[in-house]
Design a protein around this motif. Sequence first.
Motif, PDB file in Angstrom:
ATOM      1  N   ASP A  89       0.837  -1.194   0.000  1.00 35.96           N
ATOM      2  CA  ASP A  89       0.000   0.000   0.000  1.00 35.96           C
ATOM      3  C   ASP A  89       0.873   1.246   0.000  1.00 35.96           C
ATOM      4  OD1 ASP A  89      -2.373  -1.398   0.082  1.00 35.96           O
ATOM      5  OD2 ASP A  89      -2.399  -1.485   2.262  1.00 35.96           O
ATOM      6  N   GLU A  90       0.457   2.218  -0.799  1.00 37.65           N
ATOM      7  CA  GLU A  90       1.173   3.485  -0.829  1.00 37.65           C
ATOM      8  C   GLU A  90       0.772   4.325   0.376  1.00 37.65           C
ATOM      9  OE1 GLU A  90       1.775   5.740  -4.523  1.00 37.65           O
ATOM     10  OE2 GLU A  90       0.455   4.236  -5.400  1.00 37.65           O
ATOM     11  N   GLN A  91       1.724   5.093   0.870  1.00 42.49           N
ATOM     12  CA  GLN A  91       1.462   6.013   1.976  1.00 42.49           C
ATOM     13  C   GLN A  91       0.689   7.217   1.466  1.00 42.49           C
ATOM     14  OE1 GLN A  91       1.748   4.997   4.982  1.00 42.49           O
ATOM     15  NE2 GLN A  91       3.513   6.091   5.780  1.00 42.49           N
ATOM     16  N   LYS A  92      -0.312   7.614   2.222  1.00 46.36           N
ATOM     17  CA  LYS A  92      -1.032   8.841   1.904  1.00 46.36           C
ATOM     18  C   LYS A  92      -0.301  10.013   2.541  1.00 46.36           C
ATOM     19  CE  LYS A  92      -5.533   7.071   0.924  1.00 46.36           C
ATOM     20  NZ  LYS A  92      -6.674   7.688   0.310  1.00 46.36           N
ATOM     21  N   GLN A  93      -0.285  11.103   1.822  1.00 43.78           N
ATOM     22  CA  GLN A  93       0.338  12.318   2.312  1.00 43.78           C
ATOM     23  C   GLN A  93      -0.679  13.459   2.207  1.00 43.78           C
ATOM     24  OE1 GLN A  93       4.115  13.007   0.395  1.00 43.78           O
ATOM     25  NE2 GLN A  93       4.657  10.848   0.497  1.00 43.78           N
ATOM     26  N   THR A  94      -0.438  14.509   2.946  1.00 40.67           N
ATOM     27  CA  THR A  94      -1.332  15.659   2.944  1.00 40.67           C
ATOM     28  C   THR A  94      -0.969  16.593   1.795  1.00 40.67           C
ATOM     29  OG1 THR A  94      -1.558  15.515   5.334  1.00 40.67           O
ATOM     30  CG2 THR A  94      -2.186  17.598   4.319  1.00 40.67           C
ATOM     31  N   TYR A  95      -2.007  17.023   1.068  1.00 39.78           N
ATOM     32  CA  TYR A  95      -1.843  17.969  -0.029  1.00 39.78           C
ATOM     33  C   TYR A  95      -2.869  19.078   0.138  1.00 39.78           C
ATOM     34  CZ  TYR A  95       0.946  14.421  -2.405  1.00 39.78           C
ATOM     35  OH  TYR A  95       1.911  13.505  -2.726  1.00 39.78           O
ATOM     36  N   TYR A  96      -2.539  20.241  -0.401  1.00 40.49           N
ATOM     37  CA  TYR A  96      -3.399  21.407  -0.354  1.00 40.49           C
ATOM     38  C   TYR A  96      -3.729  21.800  -1.792  1.00 40.49           C
ATOM     39  CZ  TYR A  96      -1.769  21.196   4.366  1.00 40.49           C
ATOM     40  OH  TYR A  96      -1.491  20.747   5.633  1.00 40.49           O
ATOM     41  N   ILE A  97      -5.020  21.906  -2.091  1.00 35.87           N
ATOM     42  CA  ILE A  97      -5.487  22.032  -3.465  1.00 35.87           C
ATOM     43  C   ILE A  97      -6.209  23.352  -3.693  1.00 35.87           C
ATOM     44  CG2 ILE A  97      -6.900  20.918  -5.257  1.00 35.87           C
ATOM     45  CD1 ILE A  97      -4.637  19.110  -4.077  1.00 35.87           C
ATOM     46  N   ASP A  98      -5.936  23.976  -4.837  1.00 40.18           N
ATOM     47  CA  ASP A  98      -6.689  25.141  -5.295  1.00 40.18           C
ATOM     48  C   ASP A  98      -7.198  24.832  -6.697  1.00 40.18           C
ATOM     49  OD1 ASP A  98      -7.838  27.559  -5.842  1.00 40.18           O
ATOM     50  OD2 ASP A  98      -5.977  28.700  -5.831  1.00 40.18           O
ATOM     51  N   VAL A  99      -8.474  24.566  -6.823  1.00 38.81           N
ATOM     52  CA  VAL A  99      -9.053  24.180  -8.110  1.00 38.81           C
ATOM     53  C   VAL A  99      -8.944  25.318  -9.117  1.00 38.81           C
ATOM     54  CG1 VAL A  99     -11.145  23.410  -9.300  1.00 38.81           C
ATOM     55  CG2 VAL A  99     -10.609  22.526  -7.025  1.00 38.81           C
ATOM     56  N   GLY A 100      -9.155  26.545  -8.685  1.00 45.02           N
ATOM     57  CA  GLY A 100      -9.131  27.696  -9.581  1.00 45.02           C
ATOM     58  C   GLY A 100      -7.825  27.856 -10.335  1.00 45.02           C
ATOM     59  N   THR A 101      -6.721  27.640  -9.655  1.00 44.35           N
ATOM     60  CA  THR A 101      -5.411  27.780 -10.304  1.00 44.35           C
ATOM     61  C   THR A 101      -4.843  26.440 -10.738  1.00 44.35           C
ATOM     62  OG1 THR A 101      -4.175  27.570  -8.230  1.00 44.35           O
ATOM     63  CG2 THR A 101      -4.848  29.799  -8.900  1.00 44.35           C
ATOM     64  N   GLY A 102      -5.462  25.355 -10.304  1.00 46.39           N
ATOM     65  CA  GLY A 102      -4.920  24.024 -10.603  1.00 46.39           C
ATOM     66  C   GLY A 102      -3.762  23.671  -9.694  1.00 46.39           C
ATOM     67  N   GLY A 103      -3.631  24.391  -8.590  1.00 50.68           N
ATOM     68  CA  GLY A 103      -2.498  24.194  -7.692  1.00 50.68           C
ATOM     69  C   GLY A 103      -2.635  22.966  -6.800  1.00 50.68           C
TER      70      GLY A 103
END
Length: 107
Positions: free
Chosen positions: A2-16
């Motif tokens: 199993d792959e480790q999950k990591q925390t990500y921060y997303i901005d849909v408007g910029t695609g970030g």
Amino acid sequence: MDEQKQTYYIDVGTGGISRSVTGSTWSFKIEATDAEIRQLRSLMDNNYLNEWGNFFRAHVPYVQYHYDRQNDAYDSTIQQIYGMLYELGDEEAKKHIESMNILPQQQ
């Protein structure tokens, strides 16, 4: 394995997509594997290309938005993005997406 999950921060408007909470503006906090992030990045890239196509077509208004089949691709991609964010997001992300009423059926 199993792959480790990591925390990500997303901005849909910029695609970030960022791993840093302070690196840029963000709207959604998610926990995702590398494979899930690659899939989300692919959807974000498709969305970006669809937005450019819509921009150019908007300057030649020969078909109304709801009759233009090319808009189906944009709408579908946006729903897929928000569907992934809903699946992978924290409670705050889920509540926000539910309040948007963007998904065909709340999951």
